[in-house]
Enzyme design. Structure first.
Site, PDB file in Angstrom:
ATOM      1  N   PRO A   1       0.836  -1.208   0.000  1.00 59.83           N
ATOM      2  CA  PRO A   1       0.000   0.000   0.000  1.00 59.83           C
ATOM      3  C   PRO A   1       0.863   1.248   0.000  1.00 59.83           C
ATOM      4  CG  PRO A   1       0.043  -0.999   2.174  1.00 59.83           C
ATOM      5  CD  PRO A   1       0.760  -1.945   1.261  1.00 59.83           C
TER       6      PRO A   1
ATOM      7  N   GLN B   1      -6.812  -1.334   1.854  1.00 61.58           N
ATOM      8  CA  GLN B   1      -6.249  -1.099   3.175  1.00 61.58           C
ATOM      9  C   GLN B   1      -7.156  -0.109   3.899  1.00 61.58           C
ATOM     10  OE1 GLN B   1      -2.806   1.485   4.249  1.00 61.58           O
ATOM     11  NE2 GLN B   1      -1.799  -0.445   4.785  1.00 61.58           N
TER      12      GLN B   1
ATOM     13  N   HIS C   1      -4.733  -1.176   8.714  1.00 64.86           N
ATOM     14  CA  HIS C   1      -3.437  -0.512   8.896  1.00 64.86           C
ATOM     15  C   HIS C   1      -3.189  -0.305  10.384  1.00 64.86           C
ATOM     16  CE1 HIS C   1       0.136   1.605   8.201  1.00 64.86           C
ATOM     17  NE2 HIS C   1      -0.234   2.412   7.212  1.00 64.86           N
TER      18      HIS C   1
ATOM     19  N   HIS D   1       3.109   2.089  11.698  1.00 62.47           N
ATOM     20  CA  HIS D   1       3.686   3.387  11.309  1.00 62.47           C
ATOM     21  C   HIS D   1       3.178   4.585  12.106  1.00 62.47           C
ATOM     22  CE1 HIS D   1       4.225   1.415   7.070  1.00 62.47           C
ATOM     23  NE2 HIS D   1       4.924   0.816   8.021  1.00 62.47           N
TER      24      HIS D   1
ATOM     25  N   TYR E   1       0.024   5.265  13.020  1.00 68.12           N
ATOM     26  CA  TYR E   1      -1.362   5.666  12.784  1.00 68.12           C
ATOM     27  C   TYR E   1      -2.239   5.134  13.922  1.00 68.12           C
ATOM     28  CZ  TYR E   1       0.491   7.092   8.302  1.00 68.12           C
ATOM     29  OH  TYR E   1       1.237   7.717   7.325  1.00 68.12           O
TER      30      TYR E   1
END
Length: 346
Positions: free
Chosen positions: A29, A106, A149, A152, A154
Site C-alpha cells: 500500500p 487497506q 493498517h 507506522h 497511525y
C-alpha cells in the site's frame, strides 16, 4: 545476480482458505493522494489494473480512510465510505479482476490529532464500528479481503505504542492492554465479514515519527503482543520494516515477518526495500531515489518458508511491469525508482 531460475519460489501459488494467488508478490500500500474529494477515479482504476495485468499476485490498495472526523489529515486521500467513493472502488475492483488480479483495500485511520487519551470509550466504540462498516462494504463490493493498517504510528498503532498511549483504562497500561483496541477492531470486522473473508493486519516496530522505535524488545514480548490479535481473527500479518534483510532480534537471522510467522503459525508478508538499493528512510529524509538491486538475499528466506508473501513498494510504483520483468528475467529493462514517480499515476 537474480535470474529466472532463482526466482521460481517467488512465483509459486499461494492459497489461504478462499484466497488463491497465482504467485507470492504483493503490491504494498502506497498513499498517492490522487482521489479528489476522496473519490478514486478512472485514472486510479487504470493504475491498479496495470499492476494486475503485469502479474502482481495481490494488490493492497493505498490507505482508504473510514468515516470518522479524525480519520484523514491529507488532501485527496480516498475514502472507503459514501456512495461516490465506494462506486469508484467498485470500478477499481472490476478493472483488477478483469485483468486477472486479486485486490484488498487497506482500511485506515490516520490517528488522533492530539493523542488517544482524548477519545472517550464511547467514541472508541464508534470508531471500531466504522472499521467494521468498511470491512462489510469491502465484502459487499466483492474485494478479496481487507487489510487493517496497524503500523507506522497511525491510530491502531498509537494504541499499541506506550509513548502515544498513556490511557489508564482497559485500552492502556500494559502491553497486553494496549492491544485491546486493535483486537476489538479485528473482532468487529470478523463479525461483519464472516469466517472465510481474509483479514490482514499490518504492523511495524518503527513509526513515521521515529524509525528507531520499538513496540517490543524481545521475542517473548512479541509473542505476548501477537496472541490477542491472532485470537481476534487475523489471518495474515503484514510485517513492515525498512530493510527486509535485517534480523529482528539479536542471535537470530529471522526478520520481523519471520519471527511473527514462527510465533503465530500464521502466514506473513515481508516488506522493506525489496528490489532496491536504498531504504525508504532515504526518500523521506533526503528526497532521493533508489537503484535496482538483486533479490538474492530475499529468495533463500522465501524458499526456507520464513515468510509466505513479499510486498514490493517503490520498485513497483516506478515500474508497473516489475513483477513480469523479474519473472521473465528482463532485469535490464527495470525502471529505477525516482521521486518523480510519486507525481504520476501510470
Amino acid at each position: 545476480m537474480t535470474n529466472t531460475q532463482t526466482v521460481q519460489s517467488l512465483f509459486r501459488p499461494f492459497t489461504l482458505g478462499k484466497l488463491s494467488l497465482s504467485n507470492r508478490t504483493v503490491m504494498a500500500p502506497m498513499t498517492r493522494q490522487k482521489s479528489p474529494n476522496g473519490v478514486p477515479g478512472p485514472d486510479v482504476a487504470a493504475y491498479y489494473r496495470r499492476r494486475a495485468e503485469n502479474g502482481v499476485g495481490l494488490i493492497i490498495t493505498e490507505g482508504t480512510v473510514i468515516d470518522h472526523a479524525d480519520s484523514s489529515n491529507q488532501e485527496n486521500v480516498p475514502f472507503f465510505y459514501g456512495e461516490d467513493a465506494l462506486n469508484g472502488w467498485a470500478t477499481v475492483l472490476s478493472e483488477v479482476h478483469e485483468a486477472g488480479g486479486k485486490i484488498v483495500p487497506q482500511i485506515w485511520h490516520m490517528g488522533a490529532r492530539g493523542n488517544v487519551n482524548e477519545y472517550s470509550q464511547d467514541e472508541i466504540l464508534g470508531i471500531v464500528q466504522e472499521f467494521a462498516k468498511a470491512a462489510a462494504e469491502a465484502k459487499r463490493l466483492g474485494f478479496d479481503g481487507i487489510e487493517l493498517h496497524g503500523a507506522h504510528g497511525y491510530l491502531i498503532d498509537q494504541f499499541f505504542w506506550e509513548k502515544t498511549n498513556q490511557r489508564s483504562d482497559r485500552y492502556g497500561g500494559s502491553l497486553l492492554a494496549r492491544t485491546n483496541f486493535a483486537a476489538e477492531v479485528v473482532k468487529a470486522c470478523r463479525e461483519a465479514v464472516g469466517p472465510d473473508f481474509p483479514i490482514i493486519l499490518r504492523i511495524s516496530q518503527w513509526k513515521g515519527s521515529d524509525y528507531s522505535a520499538k513496540l517490543v524488545e524481545t521475542s517473548e514480548e512479541l509473542k505476548q503482543f501477537l496472541e490477542p490479535l491472532v485470537d481476534a481473527g487475523v489471518d495474515i500479518f503484514h510485517c513492515s520494516t525498512r530493510r527486509f534483510w535485517e534480523p529482528e532480534f539479536e542471535g537470530s537471522k529471522l526478520n520481523f515477518a519471520g519471527w511473527v510467522k514462527h510465533l503465530t503459525g500464521k502466514p506473513t508478508i515481508t516488506v522493506g526495500s525489496v528490489g532496491l538499493d536504498g531504504d525508504v528512510s532515504t526518500f523521506f529524509t533526503k528526497g532521493s531515489g533508489a537503484g535496482n538491486a538483486s533479490l538474492d538475499g530475499l529468495i533463500p528466506k522465501l524458499e526456507n518458508q520464513e515468510f509466505d508473501l513479499v510486498a514490493i513498494g517503490r520498485a513497483l510504483l516506478a515500474d508497473p511491469a516489475w513483477v513480469k520483468k523479474i519473472r521473465d528475467g528482463n532485469l535490464d529493462e527495470l525502471i529505477p525508482f525516482t521521486p518523480q514517480a510519486l507525481q504520476t499515476l501510470y
